[in-house]
Design a protein around this motif. Structure first.
Motif, PDB file in Angstrom:
ATOM      1  N   VAL A 108       0.839  -1.199   0.000  1.00  0.00           N
ATOM      2  CA  VAL A 108       0.000   0.000   0.000  1.00  0.00           C
ATOM      3  C   VAL A 108       0.879   1.256   0.000  1.00  0.00           C
ATOM      4  O   VAL A 108       0.642   2.218  -0.742  1.00  0.00           O
ATOM      5  N   VAL A 109       1.926   1.261   0.847  1.00  0.00           N
ATOM      6  CA  VAL A 109       2.817   2.420   0.922  1.00  0.00           C
ATOM      7  C   VAL A 109       3.545   2.635  -0.395  1.00  0.00           C
ATOM      8  O   VAL A 109       3.646   3.765  -0.903  1.00  0.00           O
ATOM      9  N   LEU A 110       4.088   1.554  -0.980  1.00  0.00           N
ATOM     10  CA  LEU A 110       4.799   1.682  -2.243  1.00  0.00           C
ATOM     11  C   LEU A 110       3.885   2.194  -3.349  1.00  0.00           C
ATOM     12  O   LEU A 110       4.295   3.009  -4.180  1.00  0.00           O
ATOM     13  N   SER A 111       2.647   1.740  -3.353  1.00  0.00           N
ATOM     14  CA  SER A 111       1.694   2.201  -4.357  1.00  0.00           C
ATOM     15  C   SER A 111       1.419   3.690  -4.196  1.00  0.00           C
ATOM     16  O   SER A 111       1.323   4.434  -5.177  1.00  0.00           O
ATOM     17  N   ALA A 112       1.302   4.150  -2.933  1.00  0.00           N
ATOM     18  CA  ALA A 112       1.057   5.572  -2.688  1.00  0.00           C
ATOM     19  C   ALA A 112       2.222   6.427  -3.157  1.00  0.00           C
ATOM     20  O   ALA A 112       2.042   7.520  -3.706  1.00  0.00           O
ATOM     21  N   LEU A 113       3.448   5.953  -2.954  1.00  0.00           N
ATOM     22  CA  LEU A 113       4.624   6.723  -3.348  1.00  0.00           C
ATOM     23  C   LEU A 113       4.785   6.789  -4.857  1.00  0.00           C
ATOM     24  O   LEU A 113       5.281   7.787  -5.394  1.00  0.00           O
ATOM     25  N   ARG A 114       4.374   5.755  -5.568  1.00  0.00           N
ATOM     26  CA  ARG A 114       4.583   5.698  -7.011  1.00  0.00           C
ATOM     27  C   ARG A 114       3.422   6.251  -7.829  1.00  0.00           C
ATOM     28  O   ARG A 114       3.579   6.525  -9.010  1.00  0.00           O
ATOM     29  N   SER A 133      -2.219   5.986 -14.360  1.00  0.00           N
ATOM     30  CA  SER A 133      -1.492   5.640 -13.138  1.00  0.00           C
ATOM     31  C   SER A 133      -2.453   5.226 -12.036  1.00  0.00           C
ATOM     32  O   SER A 133      -2.189   4.278 -11.280  1.00  0.00           O
ATOM     33  N   GLN A 134      -3.595   5.903 -11.934  1.00  0.00           N
ATOM     34  CA  GLN A 134      -4.568   5.543 -10.903  1.00  0.00           C
ATOM     35  C   GLN A 134      -5.184   4.174 -11.173  1.00  0.00           C
ATOM     36  O   GLN A 134      -5.405   3.388 -10.240  1.00  0.00           O
ATOM     37  N   ARG A 135      -5.466   3.882 -12.457  1.00  0.00           N
ATOM     38  CA  ARG A 135      -6.017   2.551 -12.774  1.00  0.00           C
ATOM     39  C   ARG A 135      -5.007   1.451 -12.463  1.00  0.00           C
ATOM     40  O   ARG A 135      -5.358   0.394 -11.940  1.00  0.00           O
ATOM     41  N   LEU A 136      -3.736   1.694 -12.800  1.00  0.00           N
ATOM     42  CA  LEU A 136      -2.704   0.711 -12.495  1.00  0.00           C
ATOM     43  C   LEU A 136      -2.574   0.503 -10.989  1.00  0.00           C
ATOM     44  O   LEU A 136      -2.433  -0.633 -10.507  1.00  0.00           O
ATOM     45  N   HIS A 137      -2.635   1.602 -10.221  1.00  0.00           N
ATOM     46  CA  HIS A 137      -2.567   1.510  -8.770  1.00  0.00           C
ATOM     47  C   HIS A 137      -3.733   0.683  -8.214  1.00  0.00           C
ATOM     48  O   HIS A 137      -3.568  -0.167  -7.343  1.00  0.00           O
ATOM     49  N   THR A 138      -4.947   0.927  -8.736  1.00  0.00           N
ATOM     50  CA  THR A 138      -6.124   0.208  -8.246  1.00  0.00           C
ATOM     51  C   THR A 138      -5.998  -1.292  -8.539  1.00  0.00           C
ATOM     52  O   THR A 138      -6.288  -2.137  -7.672  1.00  0.00           O
ATOM     53  N   ALA A 139      -5.567  -1.610  -9.773  1.00  0.00           N
ATOM     54  CA  ALA A 139      -5.391  -3.029 -10.127  1.00  0.00           C
ATOM     55  C   ALA A 139      -4.336  -3.689  -9.233  1.00  0.00           C
ATOM     56  O   ALA A 139      -4.516  -4.826  -8.760  1.00  0.00           O
ATOM     57  N   PHE A 140      -3.244  -2.994  -8.972  1.00  0.00           N
ATOM     58  CA  PHE A 140      -2.190  -3.543  -8.115  1.00  0.00           C
ATOM     59  C   PHE A 140      -2.695  -3.769  -6.703  1.00  0.00           C
ATOM     60  O   PHE A 140      -2.449  -4.825  -6.092  1.00  0.00           O
TER      61      PHE A 140
END
Length: 453
Positions: free
Chosen positions: A72-78, A86-93
């Motif tokens: 979760v933290v790594l996703s927030a930083l990237r 980028s938001q769609r990729l974050h949600t899928a991850f």
């Protein structure tokens, strides 16, 4: 002259995105999505307390929780909040990592016999609440949970009916959650569109008010230029009105018995004509300076020119000879009469200023009207110095003026072109071949313009 104008407000769609720094919101602080993730990370890690209550202290559950929180933290930083991809990729991850970590917790807690197995249907629903903007990622999570639950039941030797039951429950919950998220997005989109429409309407209303104020300030600026001539023009009839009143006072109060009735009638006629002249000048100025919001109507070109010329003569009387060549048979044009009169007055006053700066006799200003096909053409010409080559391309720019600050605001020609274009016409400037300046106005004939609108 001073201008009361303020720059027109930007429409909402004209505002561009603020520059963004990767990992940080444009304002220099964490954006709302990153804030949510930073709160979610310790919440995931704190759930280890439930793991201890459910299956006792264990290193495996702690490691799984730590991996989940770290993802979760790594996703927030990237994540780049200004990029939809980028938001769609974050949600899928996040949905994938969350599902895999939860499946690992179920395996650690005892597979299908553990306490966490019963919460398999809840995970897709929770992800729908956390990420309502992306149904595809939530669907992937539901598929992973459904396949994992069925696999655990099959490895435990449970009947096929139980596999189908659990798989159906998880698929149904996922579908309901995805449908609810979709409806939420529709409502949110409708609310955003409503807010945007209200903002656009308010911006357009503010823009209309600003345009009216700008037009009004330019009217007052033009009248301010005419003030000295107006005072002189009014002073003439007032002077002979006063002289006639003195004459009447002497005749009426004198001891002479015989008073010529013809002389008295002539004095009364002259006095009445003077009063009428003062009343006409004041009425023209009052009507011209009014702020109006009239709709375009068919108006006779000769009448509009007459309105402008009556006031313009006050400025041009001692500067140049004004000639008017407007055939009475010119077809009407579709325009706001007062605004078109304002445009013509601006052009005539500008011509007077140019001729006055030249400073010699023989100055002439002409206003000519002709019908060319389906358009009515008005030309305002003078025999002055014309437009310098470096001035002509910038003539209609807002706030551009060659006059001194006490004479020009730089709004007259720019506003005149706007008012003409609002009526479906055009206004162009050029130099005459024989010398002098020419401003050419073209309008569609009234019936043609009405049919086009």
């Amino acid at each position: 002259m001073l201008s009361l104008d303020v720059p027109p407000p930007k429409l909402p769609e004209q505002a561009g995105p603020l520059p963004a720094t990767p990992g940080v919101a444009a304002s220099g602080r964490w954006g709302p999505r990153r804030k949510m993730l930073l709160w979610l990370s310790p919440a995931v890690l704190s759930q280890y307390a439930l793991d201890v209550l459910a299956m006792g202290p264990g290193l495996e559950a702690l490691v799984i929780r730590a991996v989940w929180a770290l993802s979760v933290v790594l996703s927030a930083l990237r994540m780049d909040e200004h990029s939809a991809s980028s938001q769609r990729l974050h949600t899928a991850f996040q949905c994938t990592m969350g599902s895999l970590c939860f499946i690992a917790l179920v395996l650690v807690s005892g597979s299908c016999d553990g306490v966490y197995f019963q919460f398999f249907p809840c995970l897709p629903l929770l992800l729908c609440l956390v990420y309502p903007q992306d149904s595809l990622s939530v669907t992937i999570s539901g598929a992973l949970c459904s396949a994992s639950a069925a696999g655990m039941l099959w490895m435990a030797g449970r009947p096929v009916s139980q596999l189908l039951l659990w798989g159906g429950i998880i698929v149904t919950v996922t579908f309901v959650g995805a449908y609810g998220a979709s409806e939420f997005r529709k409502v949110q989109r409708a609310e955003n569109e409503g807010r945007l429409e209200r903002a656009r309407r308010e911006a357009l209303e503010s823009l209309a008010i600003s345009e009216r104020r700008r037009a009004h300030s330019e009217k007052l600026a033009t009248i301010g230029q005419l003030a000295a001539s107006v005072m002189h023009e009014i002073n003439n009839p007032v002077a002979f009105i006063g002289a006639n009143l003195d004459y009447l006072e002497r005749e009426v109060l004198s001891e002479r018995r015989e008073i010529s009735r013809e002389e008295l009638a002539e004095v009364f006629r002259e006095t009445r004509a003077g009063v009428e002249r003062v009343r006409q000048i004041i009425g023209d100025l009052r009507g011209f300076s009014r702020m109006d919001a009239e709709e375009p109507t068919e108006c006779a070109v000769a009448d509009v020119v007459s309105d402008a010329v009556r006031i313009a003569r006050l400025r041009l009387r001692h500067v140049a000879r004004l000639e008017v060549d407007i055939p009475e048979e010119l077809p009407p044009v579709l325009a706001v009469r007062r605004r078109l009169a304002q445009v013509l007055l601006n052009l005539l006053v500008n011509a007077g200023d140019a001729l006055e700066a030249r400073g010699h006799e023989g100055s002439e200003v002409r206003i000519i009207g002709r019908c060319e096909g389906a358009r009515v053409v008005l030309r305002v010409e003078d025999n002055g110095p014309g437009f310098p080559p470096h001035v002509l391309p910038r003539l209609f720019e807002t706030f551009f003026t060659t006059k001194g600050p006490e004479k020009g605001t730089g709004l007259g020609l720019a506003l005149s072109r706007e008012l003409v274009e609002q009526c479906g016409g055009t206004l162009v400037a050029e130099n005459r071949e024989e010398g002098g300046a020419r401003l050419r106005l073209e309008f569609p004939v009234g019936s043609t313009a009405r049919a086009a609108s």
